[in-house]
Design an enzyme around this catalytic site. Structure first.
Site, PDB file in Angstrom:
ATOM      1  N   ASP A  88      23.236  43.318  53.407  1.00  0.00           N
ATOM      2  CA  ASP A  88      23.390  44.494  52.510  1.00  0.00           C
ATOM      3  C   ASP A  88      24.336  45.441  52.733  1.00  0.00           C
ATOM      4  OD1 ASP A  88      21.893  45.057  54.582  1.00  0.00           O
ATOM      5  OD2 ASP A  88      20.835  46.693  53.408  1.00  0.00           O
ATOM      6  N   GLU A  89      25.438  44.805  53.860  1.00  0.00           N
ATOM      7  CA  GLU A  89      26.488  45.678  54.450  1.00  0.00           C
ATOM      8  C   GLU A  89      27.787  45.391  53.716  1.00  0.00           C
ATOM      9  OE1 GLU A  89      26.608  44.741  58.351  1.00  0.00           O
ATOM     10  OE2 GLU A  89      24.275  45.845  58.900  1.00  0.00           O
TER      11      GLU A  89
END
Length: 278
Positions: A179-180
């Site tokens: 989720d980066e």
């Protein structure tokens, strides 16, 4: 051009357009059609090749017209087929390169694509202006735990889509982890970076809460790694400032967690309805 001159002289001295040396025109035509990337240049070289053969046929020993016609027709067919195949292969290679640089889930750049996109920005030293934003969805693991990986995938896709609506055409977003994300703002100073940061936060907020850190060259670094390190540090300082809300999240009509009831979009691990920190 050297190959054509050699083929023309060899065919002329060997007996004209009907000599075995005239095969040099055919091999030259195939090579031109298969290895010339620009269509207009390829067509020009192909016309020059056929024209050179016709010049040898006109100036050399007399050759039956049918022989010249078959030779020219064969070269035209070979040029057409080889050119079409070369362009199909070039298009497939381009598509493979694009797939190798894209995240298959979100369509954002992957790490390789990010490195390729920013390569020219730092090739000759860092010019003033490029900025990086590092994004991280808060408590994304809890989204997967509550809604499953399909719900988490939808959230990632909507995050990228919402971010792209804020970016300019020349900017880019890359997914470098679960989720980066990293946003590259070309020719954006620190003020512009903070403005875009605020807009991205507002665009993503309806779906989930996000922590964002920014870094601008050259004051924060003059390489991609240096800017990412500074932006990542600022991201985690912002993440530490975020506090999870006590109200339980609600699912929206798309099956994602709504941030209207919970600014984070999820609860902290182990938190139960009605629980409050204290």
């Amino acid at each position: 051009m050297i190959t054509l001159v050699v083929a023309a002289l060899g065919a002329y001295w060997d007996g004209g357009a009907a000599s075995p040396a005239a095969v040099g025109f055919v091999t030259t035509a195939v090579f031109v059609a298969s290895h010339t990337p620009h269509l207009r240049l390829m067509m020009g070289l192909a016309v020059l090749t056929v024209g050179s053969y016709l010049a040898v046929a006109a100036t050399g020993r007399p050759v039956p017209p049918g022989h010249v016609f078959i030779y020219v027709a064969a070269m035209v067919v070979l040029i057409s087929v080889c050119s079409a195949q070369a362009r199909i292969l070039a298009r497939q290679r381009s598509q493979l390169r694009s797939l190798a640089e894209l995240d298959p889930l979100t369509g954002a750049l992957n790490r390789r694509g990010l490195a390729e996109f920013t390569r020219h920005l730092f090739r000759n030293g860092c010019r003033p202006g490029p900025s990086l934003l590092c994004l991280d969805l808060d408590d994304f693991k809890l989204v997967n735990d509550r809604l499953g990986h399909a719900g988490g995938d939808r959230l990632l896709q909507r995050t990228v889509a919402a971010t792209r609506e804020v970016l300019r055409a020349g900017d880019a977003i890359a997914r470098i982890g679960g989720d980066e994300f990293v946003v590259v703002l070309v020719d954006a100073d620190d003020v512009t970076a903070r403005t875009v940061l605020t807009r991205i936060d507002a665009a993503v907020r309806p779906h989930a809460r996000v922590s964002i850190g920014s870094a601008t060259a050259p004051q924060d670094g003059d390489t991609l790694d240096a800017l990412m390190q500074v932006a990542d540090q600022r991201l985690y300082r912002m993440k530490e400032e975020h506090r999870p809300a006590g109200n339980p999240p609600r699912e929206d009509r798309h099956g994602l967690l709504s941030s209207r009831s919970d600014p984070l979009g999820v609860r902290a691990a182990g938190q139960r309805p009605g629980w409050s920190p204290g």
